[in-house]
Design an enzyme around this catalytic site. Structure first.
Site, mmCIF file in Angstrom:
data_model
loop_
_atom_site.group_PDB
_atom_site.id
_atom_site.type_symbol
_atom_site.label_atom_id
_atom_site.label_comp_id
_atom_site.label_asym_id
_atom_site.label_seq_id
_atom_site.Cartn_x
_atom_site.Cartn_y
_atom_site.Cartn_z
ATOM 1 N N LYS A 241 86.846 55.248 31.705
ATOM 2 C CA LYS A 241 86.071 55.645 30.524
ATOM 3 C C LYS A 241 85.135 56.812 30.813
ATOM 4 C CE LYS A 241 85.510 51.784 27.381
ATOM 5 N NZ LYS A 241 84.944 50.449 27.456
ATOM 6 N N ARG A 242 84.640 56.826 32.022
ATOM 7 C CA ARG A 242 83.748 57.889 32.456
ATOM 8 C C ARG A 242 84.353 59.280 32.199
ATOM 9 N NH1 ARG A 242 83.038 59.502 37.311
ATOM 10 N NH2 ARG A 242 84.719 58.262 38.184
#
Ligand code: GLU
Length: 465
Positions: A241-242
């Site tokens: 997700k980063r």
């Protein structure tokens, strides 16, 4: 008959890494006229959710990865129990009554001795002789891993891999509540579903020797195994997700076309010469396991956007309009009341790389956008105001179409002895709030006469005297 499967655990969204695995399994089955199965591995009762099952099914449908199933492991508990019993009867498995506290203590001691933590076989039948099972404890079932020798397979992606049995301990195959662990459920299902090719992420490489030992204990032939390297972010870390969107449906929401994402994922970790853009049909025709890359691929959003742009350009206008409409509605545009959206998208589709950008670019066709102060400052001058007033008057008198609009503009350029940009730039800013638009005659035509005149009147009042 080739049979492949995609076996996600429904504990989140459909990750694009999972979607790529699914795509490879799907393409391989299609290519060989085989069967592709979706199996939901929902045995983690704490983390599995209905919403996640839906997200997986939505993602598969959006990418149009047609499949048999879905099958659910939780509906097959009796089968796992039966095969665990068969393994016990054959001496390949046994009940283990060790408590979690006991096993914790064991791990603790092993670590203190600098040993790798592993189950010590204390409930193997020969060690359990004379021990009475503790009252009230429901045992787990452990697989009796072979003690000596090694496990070798020829991985379809990574080549030959060998692991010594000494590295493996007796893993739990059935929990006390009768739910199988991943390594057991997966083998039983792959056997029952007659899977010929297990293609999955290489985070499972370490599980494969354990699974192979279970196949052997059950007396079943092995499928082929192929482990696909992970997808990395631009920084070389595993994609998460980063790094941005990792859920397949997020790409839908961000305005990507499924065929673009599919093409991108296919190419990310597999190649057919230098081909970057290909259809589903070509993928199915060309797909092979030999050209899956052995090293991890890096996700590149710009490249995905580039592909999306190519697919948007060639997409049908009615389809693009239908996709852009919800974005416009969210943006406060009443599409039914303005220019036909198909005409608007036809005009704009060359200039955008997502449907979201397409909708953003279309907003001024449906509602006035107030130009920024900077744009007004740059383009609204007292010098040009008379020409714009004259243009407004001419426009008010014509039958509204691009030819007549173009003729009005030309006439004003001639009358005021000015060049196109001097007139067209402020005109654009006044009508659209922007400086970058398709040609001004077509743009004005689509926005419509009354609306254009109203916007001009309003903006003319903002000019310096
Ligand atoms: N449920 C496992 C996962 O999601 C499946 C792995 C496999 O394909 O065997 O990672």
């Amino acid at each position: 008959m080739i049979r492949t499967r995609f076996a996600p655990s429904p504990t989140g969204y459909l990750h694009i890494g999972g979607a790529r695995t699914a795509l490879y399994c799907w393409a391989y089955a299609k290519k060989h006229g085989g069967v592709f199965i979706l199996r939901v591995e929902d045995t983690d009762r704490e983390r599995s959710t209905e919403a996640s099952v839906r997200a997986i099914l939505d993602g598969m449908r959006w990418l149009d990865l047609d499949h048999d199933g879905p099958y659910f492991q939780m509906q097959r508990l009796a089968r796992y129990r039966a095969l665990a019993d068969a393994l016990i009867a054959a001496g390949h498995a046994y009940p283990c009554y060790a408590t979690p506290e006991e096993l914790d203590a064991l791990r603790h001691e092993q670590r203190a001795r600098n040993e790798k933590p592993r189950y010590d076989g204390r409930w193997r039948p020969e060690n359990a002789k004379g021990k009475t099972p503790p009252a009230g404890v429901q045992p787990v079932i452990r697989f009796r891993n072979p003690d000596g020798g090694e496990v070798t397979w020829h991985d379809l992606v990574k080549g030959p891999i060998t692991i010594a049995n000494g590295e493996l301990d007796d893993l739990v195959i059935l929990r006390a509540d009768g739910i199988p662990t991943y390594n057991f459920g997966v083998v039983v299902d792959d056997i029952d579903m007659q899977i010929t090719h297990v293609i999955r992420g290489d985070d499972h490489v370490n599980n494969t020797p354990r699974q192979i030992n279970i196949y052997r204990a059950l007396g079943k032939p092995l499928p082929h195994f192929g482990h696909v390297p992970m997808i990395l972010g631009a920084d070389g870390e595993r994609l998460s997700k980063r790094h941005g969107a990792v859920s397949v449906m997020q790409y839908f929401e961000d305005g990507f076309l499924p065929e673009a994402l599919l093409n991108y994922l296919a190419r990310l970790g597999w190649s057919h010469g230098d081909d970057e853009k290909f259809t589903r049909e070509q993928l199915v025709q060309w797909f092979d396991l030999e050209h899956i890359s052995r090293s991890p691929a890096r996700f590149d959003l710009d490249k995905l956007k580039w592909l999306n742009q190519q697919y948007i350009r060639q997409a049908d206008n009615a389809r693009l309009a239908a996709l852009a409409q919800p974005f416009l509605q969210r943006d406060g545009c009443d599409v039914a009341r303005g220019a036909p959206l198909t005409d608007v998208v036809a005009l704009l589709k060359e200039r955008v790389s997502t449907i979201e950008e397409l909708a953003d670019a279309a907003v001024y066709f449906y509602r006035a956008l107030e130009p920024s102060d900077a744009l007004k400052h740059a383009h609204y001058s007292a010098d040009i105001k008379p020409a714009l007033l004259a243009l407004r008057e001419q426009l008010a008198g014509i039958e509204w179409n691009r030819a007549h609009i173009g003729a009005c503009v030309k006439a004003v350029l001639g009358a005021f002895k000015i060049k196109m940009p001097q007139l067209a730039m402020p005109l654009r800013v006044m009508v659209t709030g922007e400086t970058q638009t398709p040609s001004v005659d077509v743009t004005l035509e689509l926005i419509g006469k009354d609306e254009v005149l109203a916007r001009l009147d309003k903006q003319l009042r903002a000019f310096p005297a």
